[in-house]
Scaffold this active site. Sequence first.
Site, PDB file in Angstrom:
ATOM      1  N   GLY A   1       0.489  -0.916  -0.081  1.00 35.79           N
ATOM      2  CA  GLY A   1       0.299   0.092   0.241  1.00 35.79           C
ATOM      3  C   GLY A   1       0.823   0.953  -0.331  1.00 35.79           C
ATOM      4  O   GLY A   1       0.601   2.053  -0.596  1.00 35.79           O
TER       5      GLY A   1
ATOM      6  N   ASN B   1      -7.601   4.406   9.367  1.00 32.87           N
ATOM      7  CA  ASN B   1      -6.567   3.493   9.775  1.00 32.87           C
ATOM      8  C   ASN B   1      -6.757   3.671  12.024  1.00 32.87           C
ATOM      9  O   ASN B   1      -6.060   2.424  11.911  1.00 32.87           O
ATOM     10  CB  ASN B   1      -5.283   3.206   9.421  1.00 32.87           C
ATOM     11  CG  ASN B   1      -4.030   4.155   9.706  1.00 32.87           C
ATOM     12  OD1 ASN B   1      -4.746   5.659   9.642  1.00 32.87           O
ATOM     13  ND2 ASN B   1      -3.129   4.396  11.392  1.00 32.87           N
TER      14      ASN B   1
ATOM     15  N   HIS C   1      -1.982  -7.702   2.721  1.00 32.16           N
ATOM     16  CA  HIS C   1      -1.558  -8.114   4.071  1.00 32.16           C
ATOM     17  C   HIS C   1      -2.730  -7.023   4.829  1.00 32.16           C
ATOM     18  O   HIS C   1      -2.657  -7.723   6.090  1.00 32.16           O
ATOM     19  CB  HIS C   1      -0.580  -8.024   4.131  1.00 32.16           C
ATOM     20  CG  HIS C   1      -0.102  -6.636   5.329  1.00 32.16           C
ATOM     21  ND1 HIS C   1       0.215  -6.182   6.329  1.00 32.16           N
ATOM     22  CD2 HIS C   1       0.305  -5.594   4.251  1.00 32.16           C
ATOM     23  CE1 HIS C   1      -0.116  -5.011   6.794  1.00 32.16           C
ATOM     24  NE2 HIS C   1       0.323  -4.277   5.539  1.00 32.16           N
TER      25      HIS C   1
ATOM     26  N   THR D   1      10.377  -7.211 -11.452  1.00 38.14           N
ATOM     27  CA  THR D   1      10.128  -8.483 -11.521  1.00 38.14           C
ATOM     28  C   THR D   1       8.556  -8.446 -10.721  1.00 38.14           C
ATOM     29  O   THR D   1       9.135  -8.861  -9.244  1.00 38.14           O
ATOM     30  CB  THR D   1      10.892 -10.121 -11.055  1.00 38.14           C
ATOM     31  OG1 THR D   1      11.563  -9.538 -12.114  1.00 38.14           O
ATOM     32  CG2 THR D   1       9.832 -10.960 -10.911  1.00 38.14           C
TER      33      THR D   1
ATOM     34  N   CYS E   1       2.316   1.602  11.366  1.00 39.50           N
ATOM     35  CA  CYS E   1       3.553   1.990  10.556  1.00 39.50           C
ATOM     36  C   CYS E   1       5.027   2.842  11.364  1.00 39.50           C
ATOM     37  O   CYS E   1       5.800   3.568  10.359  1.00 39.50           O
ATOM     38  CB  CYS E   1       3.586   1.834   9.109  1.00 39.50           C
ATOM     39  SG  CYS E   1       2.288   0.780   8.502  1.00 39.50           S
TER      40      CYS E   1
END
Length: 358
Positions: free
Chosen positions: A69, A139, A186, A222, A302
């Site tokens: 995110g 949040n 997640h 990738t 976070c």
Amino acid sequence: MTLYCDANATEPLRPAARAAVIAALDMGGNPSAVHGAGRAARRRLEEAREALARRFGARPGDVVFTGGGTEANALAIHGLGRGRRVLVGATEHPAVLAAAGPGATSIPVLEDGQVDLEVLKGLLAEGPPALVCLMAANNETGVLHPVAAVAALCQAHGALLHMDAVQAAGRIPLPQGADSWAISGHKLGGPPGAGALLLRPGLDLPALIAGGGQERGRRGGTEPLPAIAGLAAALAEPDEAGRLAALRDRIEAGLGGEAIIAGAGAPRLPNTSCIILPGVPAETQVIALDLAGVRVSAGAACSSGKVARSPVLAAMGLGPLAGCGIRVSLPWNAPEDAAERFLEAWSAMRRRLSKSAA
């Protein structure tokens, strides 16, 4: 037995997501390779892209896979904010605030945590076209912004709207009207390591991470196929909104008059309560509940493990109480006795801390 109530930090991995991760790991092959293994990996990648597009009403070509995110938000803000003023909600996640930078203009919120539409209207009218960054759901408090009304204001003033949908995706239907929106695997029961930015048709942006041209040149590197496959599998699972809302309501009803629920007057996520216990620091509450086997948090997870006065609660005008709030966010697999177990631990903590204060 412990009780996990920190789903807004990360959801427990869903069994379907675990199975999808393992299947993708067993495949081998780089999605950019032209041999058989590479083509199989590419098919799995595009199946996941199509699944996200169907779920959120986008076109597959407008789904950009990212590492999470934070990266999805940064990609949108750096790409769509070029040549525009950037306006950000006062209660946005630190990832959005950091990407917007110190030159961004803050949009205040009302006491219930919802964006102040009148101030936003004035900000949009007073300058050149803007990029507005606003989360669908907060949040910390779970408060839902009036995204449809914000989108209408943006359209009327030639502004773009980027929506951080990390907490909302997979929990509630996403509101319509945004030009771009970010999700994270997640936070909906997938593994960490994958997210996505979805764009409205006709909107494009340059890569934030340059590389070998993956993701139609919009995100180099990738693609992490196992994490992406897990994200798509988790998103296909039914939500638990009704059941979790009932558990949340039982928790809030059992707290008594001493506790304050931040944002109680606004629409909120079904799984989230921000509970303020006046006079008791949030860190003290988190530690006490952890020792009792109940896992909650304070503020954004976070922030490198730090617990401090919540900027979100401060922006809501809660003053000293901004340092006394904990976040209870129920996961998809919360047990049916979650409310009773939480209230037992919380009540014991309140009694013990009240005696200590006396």
